[in-house]
Write an enzyme that holds these catalytic residues in place. Sequence first.
Site, PDB file in Angstrom:
ATOM      1  N   LYS A 184       0.826  -1.203   0.000  1.00 53.90           N
ATOM      2  CA  LYS A 184       0.000   0.000   0.000  1.00 53.90           C
ATOM      3  C   LYS A 184       0.864   1.259   0.000  1.00 53.90           C
ATOM      4  O   LYS A 184       0.685   2.163  -0.825  1.00 53.90           O
ATOM      5  CB  LYS A 184      -0.930  -0.019   1.226  1.00 53.90           C
ATOM      6  CG  LYS A 184      -1.924   1.144   1.282  1.00 53.90           C
ATOM      7  CD  LYS A 184      -2.628   1.233   2.630  1.00 53.90           C
ATOM      8  CE  LYS A 184      -3.670   0.156   2.851  1.00 53.90           C
ATOM      9  NZ  LYS A 184      -4.954   0.449   2.182  1.00 53.90           N
TER      10      LYS A 184
ATOM     11  N   ARG B  94      -3.156   2.926   8.744  1.00 58.89           N
ATOM     12  CA  ARG B  94      -3.453   1.631   8.112  1.00 58.89           C
ATOM     13  C   ARG B  94      -2.198   0.768   8.040  1.00 58.89           C
ATOM     14  O   ARG B  94      -1.113   1.263   7.759  1.00 58.89           O
ATOM     15  CB  ARG B  94      -3.945   1.840   6.676  1.00 58.89           C
ATOM     16  CG  ARG B  94      -5.346   2.370   6.531  1.00 58.89           C
ATOM     17  CD  ARG B  94      -5.708   2.350   5.048  1.00 58.89           C
ATOM     18  NE  ARG B  94      -7.105   2.698   4.825  1.00 58.89           N
ATOM     19  CZ  ARG B  94      -7.532   3.917   4.553  1.00 58.89           C
ATOM     20  NH1 ARG B  94      -6.673   4.921   4.468  1.00 58.89           N
ATOM     21  NH2 ARG B  94      -8.815   4.131   4.354  1.00 58.89           N
TER      22      ARG B  94
ATOM     23  N   GLY C 165      -7.897  -8.167   5.341  1.00 64.35           N
ATOM     24  CA  GLY C 165      -8.663  -8.302   6.568  1.00 64.35           C
ATOM     25  C   GLY C 165      -7.880  -8.850   7.739  1.00 64.35           C
ATOM     26  O   GLY C 165      -8.430  -9.062   8.815  1.00 64.35           O
TER      27      GLY C 165
ATOM     28  N   MET D  25      -5.062  -7.526   9.180  1.00 64.39           N
ATOM     29  CA  MET D  25      -4.498  -6.584  10.138  1.00 64.39           C
ATOM     30  C   MET D  25      -5.380  -5.351  10.267  1.00 64.39           C
ATOM     31  O   MET D  25      -6.438  -5.276   9.664  1.00 64.39           O
ATOM     32  CB  MET D  25      -3.070  -6.262   9.757  1.00 64.39           C
ATOM     33  CG  MET D  25      -2.187  -7.479  10.058  1.00 64.39           C
ATOM     34  SD  MET D  25      -0.497  -7.174   9.626  1.00 64.39           S
ATOM     35  CE  MET D  25      -0.709  -6.638   7.957  1.00 64.39           C
TER      36      MET D  25
ATOM     37  N   ARG E   8      -3.517  -1.358  -6.658  1.00 69.38           N
ATOM     38  CA  ARG E   8      -2.715  -2.588  -6.594  1.00 69.38           C
ATOM     39  C   ARG E   8      -3.119  -3.477  -7.759  1.00 69.38           C
ATOM     40  O   ARG E   8      -4.185  -3.278  -8.366  1.00 69.38           O
ATOM     41  CB  ARG E   8      -2.917  -3.327  -5.271  1.00 69.38           C
ATOM     42  CG  ARG E   8      -4.366  -3.677  -5.006  1.00 69.38           C
ATOM     43  CD  ARG E   8      -4.516  -4.324  -3.638  1.00 69.38           C
ATOM     44  NE  ARG E   8      -5.933  -4.513  -3.337  1.00 69.38           N
ATOM     45  CZ  ARG E   8      -6.393  -4.906  -2.161  1.00 69.38           C
ATOM     46  NH1 ARG E   8      -5.555  -5.119  -1.156  1.00 69.38           N
ATOM     47  NH2 ARG E   8      -7.679  -5.082  -1.960  1.00 69.38           N
TER      48      ARG E   8
ATOM     49  N   HIS F 166      -2.030 -44.176  -3.888  1.00 74.64           N
ATOM     50  CA  HIS F 166      -2.584 -44.837  -5.066  1.00 74.64           C
ATOM     51  C   HIS F 166      -3.788 -44.066  -5.599  1.00 74.64           C
ATOM     52  O   HIS F 166      -3.877 -43.772  -6.791  1.00 74.64           O
ATOM     53  CB  HIS F 166      -2.990 -46.265  -4.697  1.00 74.64           C
ATOM     54  CG  HIS F 166      -3.616 -47.014  -5.826  1.00 74.64           C
ATOM     55  ND1 HIS F 166      -4.969 -47.064  -6.027  1.00 74.64           N
ATOM     56  CD2 HIS F 166      -3.061 -47.701  -6.846  1.00 74.64           C
ATOM     57  CE1 HIS F 166      -5.224 -47.773  -7.109  1.00 74.64           C
ATOM     58  NE2 HIS F 166      -4.082 -48.181  -7.626  1.00 74.64           N
TER      59      HIS F 166
ATOM     60  N   ARG G  53       3.249 -46.594 -16.954  1.00 74.70           N
ATOM     61  CA  ARG G  53       3.271 -47.679 -15.963  1.00 74.70           C
ATOM     62  C   ARG G  53       2.601 -48.896 -16.562  1.00 74.70           C
ATOM     63  O   ARG G  53       1.495 -48.789 -17.102  1.00 74.70           O
ATOM     64  CB  ARG G  53       2.519 -47.262 -14.697  1.00 74.70           C
ATOM     65  CG  ARG G  53       3.256 -46.234 -13.871  1.00 74.70           C
ATOM     66  CD  ARG G  53       2.367 -45.683 -12.774  1.00 74.70           C
ATOM     67  NE  ARG G  53       1.413 -44.767 -13.368  1.00 74.70           N
ATOM     68  CZ  ARG G  53       1.356 -43.450 -13.114  1.00 74.70           C
ATOM     69  NH1 ARG G  53       2.171 -42.914 -12.253  1.00 74.70           N
ATOM     70  NH2 ARG G  53       0.479 -42.688 -13.715  1.00 74.70           N
TER      71      ARG G  53
ATOM     72  N   SER H 249      15.461 -41.058 -15.013  1.00 77.24           N
ATOM     73  CA  SER H 249      14.229 -40.337 -14.729  1.00 77.24           C
ATOM     74  C   SER H 249      14.052 -40.352 -13.213  1.00 77.24           C
ATOM     75  O   SER H 249      13.980 -41.429 -12.605  1.00 77.24           O
ATOM     76  CB  SER H 249      13.049 -41.009 -15.419  1.00 77.24           C
ATOM     77  OG  SER H 249      11.866 -40.316 -15.087  1.00 77.24           O
TER      78      SER H 249
ATOM     79  N   CYS I 276       9.692 -37.960 -13.264  1.00 72.17           N
ATOM     80  CA  CYS I 276       8.367 -38.497 -13.553  1.00 72.17           C
ATOM     81  C   CYS I 276       7.549 -38.670 -12.284  1.00 72.17           C
ATOM     82  O   CYS I 276       6.536 -39.345 -12.277  1.00 72.17           O
ATOM     83  CB  CYS I 276       8.464 -39.800 -14.338  1.00 72.17           C
ATOM     84  SG  CYS I 276       9.327 -41.100 -13.446  1.00 72.17           S
TER      85      CYS I 276
ATOM     86  N   TYR J 250      13.650 -32.757 -19.094  1.00 71.76           N
ATOM     87  CA  TYR J 250      12.201 -32.662 -19.182  1.00 71.76           C
ATOM     88  C   TYR J 250      11.542 -33.003 -17.853  1.00 71.76           C
ATOM     89  O   TYR J 250      12.172 -33.594 -16.987  1.00 71.76           O
ATOM     90  CB  TYR J 250      11.654 -33.589 -20.291  1.00 71.76           C
ATOM     91  CG  TYR J 250      11.791 -35.057 -19.984  1.00 71.76           C
ATOM     92  CD1 TYR J 250      10.818 -35.736 -19.239  1.00 71.76           C
ATOM     93  CD2 TYR J 250      12.897 -35.773 -20.418  1.00 71.76           C
ATOM     94  CE1 TYR J 250      10.957 -37.077 -18.935  1.00 71.76           C
ATOM     95  CE2 TYR J 250      13.049 -37.121 -20.118  1.00 71.76           C
ATOM     96  CZ  TYR J 250      12.083 -37.769 -19.374  1.00 71.76           C
ATOM     97  OH  TYR J 250      12.220 -39.092 -19.066  1.00 71.76           O
TER      98      TYR J 250
END
Lengths: 887, 887
Positions: free
Chosen positions: A26, A96, A105, A107, A350, A468, A574, A777, A844, A864
Amino acid sequence: MAKYVYFFGNKEAEGSAEQKNLLGGKGANLAEMTNLGIPVPAGFTITTQACIYYDQNNQTFPETLEQSVKDNLSKLESAMGMKFNDPKNPLLVSVRSGARVSMPGMMDTVLNLGINDTIVEGIIRKTGNDRFAWDSYRRFIQMYSNVVMDMDSEVLEHALEAKKEEKNAEADTDLTADDLKSLVPVFKQKIKEVTGKDFPTDPMEQLWGAITAVFGSWNNDRAIKYRKLNNIPHNWGTAVNVQAMVYGNMGDDCATGVAFTRDPSTGEKKFYGEFLQNAQGEDVVAGIRTPQPINKANKTDSTQISLEEIMPEAYNALVEVYKKLEDHYKDMQDIEFTIQNRRLYMLQTRTGKRTAKAALKIATDMVNEGAIDKKTAVSRIEPAQLDQLLHPTFDPKDKADKKEIAKGLPASPGAAVGKVVFNAHDAEVEAEIGEKVILVRIETSPEDIGGMNAAQGILTARGGMTSHAAVVARGMGKCCVAGCGAVLINYAAKSFRVGDTVVKQGDIISIDGSTGEIFIGEVKRVTPELSGEFATLMGWADEIRTLGVRTNADTPHDAKVARDFGAEGIGLCRTEHMFFEGGRIKAMREMILASDLKGREKALAKLLPIQKQDFMEIFEVMDGLPVTIRLLDPPLHEFLPHEENAIAEIAEELGVSIENLKTKIENLKELNPMLGHRGCRLAITYPEIARMQGRAIIEAACEVKKDKNINVIPEIMIPLIGDVKELKILKDEIIKVAKEVISSYAIELDYKIGTMIEIPRAALLADEVANEAEFFSFGTNDLTQMTFGYSRDDAGVFLPDYVEKGILPDDPFQKLDQNGVGKLVEMGVKLGRSVNKNLKIGICGEHGGEPSSIEFCHATGLNYVSCSPYRVPIARLAAAQAAIKSN
Amino acid sequence: MAKYVYFFGNKEAEGSAEQKNLLGGKGANLAEMTNLGIPVPAGFTITTQACIYYDQNNQTFPETLEQSVKDNLSKLESAMGMKFNDPKNPLLVSVRSGARVSMPGMMDTVLNLGINDTIVEGIIRKTGNDRFAWDSYRRFIQMYSNVVMDMDSEVLEHALEAKKEEKNAEADTDLTADDLKSLVPVFKQKIKEVTGKDFPTDPMEQLWGAITAVFGSWNNDRAIKYRKLNNIPHNWGTAVNVQAMVYGNMGDDCATGVAFTRDPSTGEKKFYGEFLQNAQGEDVVAGIRTPQPINKANKTDSTQISLEEIMPEAYNALVEVYKKLEDHYKDMQDIEFTIQNRRLYMLQTRTGKRTAKAALKIATDMVNEGAIDKKTAVSRIEPAQLDQLLHPTFDPKDKADKKEIAKGLPASPGAAVGKVVFNAHDAEVEAEIGEKVILVRIETSPEDIGGMNAAQGILTARGGMTSHAAVVARGMGKCCVAGCGAVLINYAAKSFRVGDTVVKQGDIISIDGSTGEIFIGEVKRVTPELSGEFATLMGWADEIRTLGVRTNADTPHDAKVARDFGAEGIGLCRTEHMFFEGGRIKAMREMILASDLKGREKALAKLLPIQKQDFMEIFEVMDGLPVTIRLLDPPLHEFLPHEENAIAEIAEELGVSIENLKTKIENLKELNPMLGHRGCRLAITYPEIARMQGRAIIEAACEVKKDKNINVIPEIMIPLIGDVKELKILKDEIIKVAKEVISSYAIELDYKIGTMIEIPRAALLADEVANEAEFFSFGTNDLTQMTFGYSRDDAGVFLPDYVEKGILPDDPFQKLDQNGVGKLVEMGVKLGRSVNKNLKIGICGEHGGEPSSIEFCHATGLNYVSCSPYRVPIARLAAAQAAIKSN
């Protein structure tokens, strides 16, 4: 000496927007607006450094602070042409809080400070508006007593209500100046009674009280909790903004409002906002009166009156300001303003929060407008927010109306509604007749896959983000809330209990896989749609990122979804899921329960053509992109039957006694299956399994290449390597099979054999492993389990508590633990590349779709990431942002 | 150019005893003896390097080898004054393998090489002994055809037997020269028939055939298997010794024998050995004739005739030689000799194998004789051998007669015999009435402790070297064979099956915890006794070692045993075992099943005085030595009842329904308890447990100090830390309690709070952990589990296979994996000391009692190791040896 106070006013400020860390969001923006020549009431900001000093020095202020505040107050007085604590020309101020990031909200704020019995008369003299003066005074007393003197606000609210009743007043505004005046001594009396203290009349004392309260509010319970929830460091501190009051409640030529420079919901380029005539800012938020639209374009019915119509000059000034602000900040702004006697004052600007849809529209529009470049646009989108666009979500309004009974882990995003069922069989039966069901289990196992697939969503009482249930649900793009320990399931009674609430089979619940919330009854849903802006922005992300994005996909369907989302290959296919459907599980069980090699090979021969067919379909979908296939990983016990009739059936098929079969099943049970006979360890014991899988992969690749001319690049991945010798042995087995198959097809085929790095020892000895592996991997799910010693299926009991208590910053199954697990990943990369500098390395684990983890992968030099199909867009965006950040 | 051949002869040799790696043990010692002037038949050694070359170059010899062999053969001829392949003065040679370390019977030997139809006549002419000549010839054909031509030895044995039958000869020696002569063409004919090849007549061809065969024998199946079992690297290769033949079988003035310079069984300083008159060395070993004692002192009955009596000169020469050898090698020697025509030749000397008892006696005697120093004496004892002295062992002869049905892991040394029982209850009932029982379980759990204590020994089908059964048994000093997967247990039928053998409850079995062997029936046992030499040598070890030795002890009894064995403190006192006996388990269960803090604290209050009493007793036994106490570690589910009646009882006590209690128990179950809610994670969730334990420890210490004036040094150890914040939180809790307790006793008390490093992440981030920890103790059991991803309870299924296949050199739960787990230990030490350079660091995993691991701990700079009581002497010795090696 540290400078603890920064002044702004008279079109000049000591601070700027760059100084958010020091001045808070602010304060920095107030300074920036001042410097831009935008009308901002003058004021000064006490820095976050002062707050930190206050925290670290037993709630005392830096020595110089008092004098600095005095000096700046003088500057403020001369800027405003008014004097603090001067009945002749009184200056009132607001105090403020303002931290580095917005903590809405959390503070405290005090308005109208500097008023007392003498000053109030001065205000009346100056404004000629006695009702305004007394209203300001009573508001001040209410706020101050609550915020600074820590008094329950209810007490004075009651007194106010009593007065309204006495006067037959419906709203506060119906009270007269005299009514309000008569309240002041009543308020003071009540304060004395409750707190034992006199209400301070010295404006300077009031000011220091408020400053102290704001600093103190940094460490109130709700602020601490908010910071924990939002990962905001406790040592940032808050700034305090002391600013001259301006009034939207001085009469009908006054107003106050909030606005967005573009529509925060759709992103549309239109000025959007609300205001209240003759009101103080707080009233807009409080919702006592209904705000009006800011301009004609926003009117939804003809009874509304817009600011544009009532005060066109002020509105035009506001339009000029908002354009200037958006032009300056190059982003959609959320602004607060007050109009006092037709004159516009800006109180805040803001960056505005927005929906994912709006974020995409604003970012792409701004690039088209030439305001920002593509990199900036890409940086502006929160990757996790994309989930909103990929899955249905609950209507926030309807959610607020429904009963939330518990909260679990947000294991797989989406919003699902359905009847509760407690086992996979019931799920399938109900789905068959068109019922929508939520499958509720203590935990799921591979046997439940059919039921999971049939269900709208899955809720488990146990298991973490990589359990799982979570992994499978994410793969399916299905909503899942996991590890909700509050849910006590009684399978026998077909019901679950949360506290006093009992939910029975057939009852309807709603689960939110993006937040983990569980509701009784049906919550309304919003279905997303992918806009053109999504594709545009993703395209830009792809141009920027250097990290590849693959997917974890086990079926042609998943592979297709992922490709459509932009996956550049499969990083983890898998194979175990391929053993569950229909007749496959029988052959698999026959293999496991066979007493010798011959028996196993006979059963494997049945599985070979099935696996081959699966691979062919996947290769076709991926059409030339690399496909990494992991050999069988889970412990064999997971495939065995537990029900009496299934056991009897198999016993008959295998021609053994039920008793013997049960003994065998019992003997295959493991105390800690996660650390047991699984992964490559199975293949070391039964190399025939690896040979069959190797054959299925290579035959499928050859066939697809020969028949459909698709250039397949299979990458065979051996899981759970702890020592290079395991890899060497199995690699040799597979190469032998591959040579044989390839020569029988009389074609050329490239394939790679690599390994998962998921056992700490493999990371520690990655140089040895790299001597045999053609790729790595990182399986960061298991690596996290072993590095922490946390079972993903059991950690749900204590992990949320660990995060809550700040022991861990995050659930390490959600966000990669860069400190610990990351250290092993870095070692693994460094050691692996020390042997083979071109070693292709990916990840992975589930972390492959999590933005902070993706940033780590980029920084660590991985080639990757691979993630579940629905996370592919998130990964593409996060990878691009990582590339931008690291430049 | 490498020198591939080393000559010895004429009292001078090119090699020496130092060159065992190059010349093999036999070759190096033949060279050494030659240089010492001891009569050794001349010869030459082809180096291990030549064998390695041969292996690595497709079974071809180094280029220079042929010429070198020729040159050395010439030297040999001139040294012996005879010629190879010369009928006039024929030289025959032996060709023997000889690796760096002895691999008895694993590789091949050919004697009498260089003979053929012409040469045999020359030998007859020269010796005038035609029977000897033909006997040598037929022996050569038998050996050569078997060793070099790979023919089954049975074929020629049958021909020999046929001849004996034909001639009514009882022994080989009853055959005449003509009989033997007539066998030669028969043998050659058979060889042609079976192998299709002519028997080689060219001595040079014979020689190269034998050299090739010896090199080849390095890679025969039994040699490879032996090396794997004995951890001998495959790339060491074997040397080949070509040596002039001398004959113990040329007549009654000839003999051959083996001897030890001291008694290998007792260590007594007396010359000990056996010989055969008119025999070749192989005959002594073959056991066809009964050897005679070497001297009068060794005669056990008057019918025996000693070498000392028959050939006093040769015997005296042998005495002179053995003294010279022992004096030279400064250790007990195992020697082989041949006497040809009353002239002594030495064929081998090597360090003699001995029992633990003999090893101690010889080492201490030799120090007293001034032959060696204390360090050497300490280095001479194999630490693992001490087990022989600490536990009963099976009589090897009786063992050989009994039926071995299976082999498990040697989990806790000792030899136990008893009736089979299948549960702890039966074990206790039977023991009550004086029966000796062996408890046979799939695996054990803490509930079985009473039964384990009542049993003579424990046999489990599952679980590794650090499984519950193994750890508890070692602590009790009780024999245990673990993880014997071949044992299929049927609890219902109270029987187990191994292959076709079924063993029922009540049947007697014998189990050997030092080897893992399991026998049907009773095997006779030998009870050890500790000699004065044991104490002497242990004293020397203590002078030398720098590494401390503590014990893992949970009871005053164990602590006492360990102190008597020389433990310098307790490195690990597990508190969970304290919760099982009698009424304790009830209070513990009450605590676990309580629904709130109040209920838990009520139950904990019952446990407090009991724990305190336990600690007081242990502190008294340890009398001023440090005691490291680990807070509660196992998952709570381990303490819960599983039997219906126990559940019903508890439900009544807690005043809840059986149904509810069952649900609660079910919900506390974990899929992978090893990675679950245990260790410090319990205390984070329920800090009241840590507070109670902290209070019990500190109160006990204060009381013992105040009342008995014993200076207690409690070290409170927090288990399973994965992040320093866990430690910080619990440390703060305990410090608070400790301050309160200490001030209430109004005394001073030092105590330390530290942690186990057993989670990989704690080792990776040990610098952070060291900021809070006052000591580290590496829990290498769990660290091994997590670093490898092996469950100690389940790995028994595949680990033996892994060692067998050479994937791992050893079971990592037995010997610390220095490569992988060791890397984490080293990181932990380095990082920990980088923050606190005086950080006290120990190890309390089972590796603390294993010699190679202890050497690693010494090298890594640990302060102490801690091991089960019966391993303390082993650790003291191994620590001393580590200190000696590192100097």
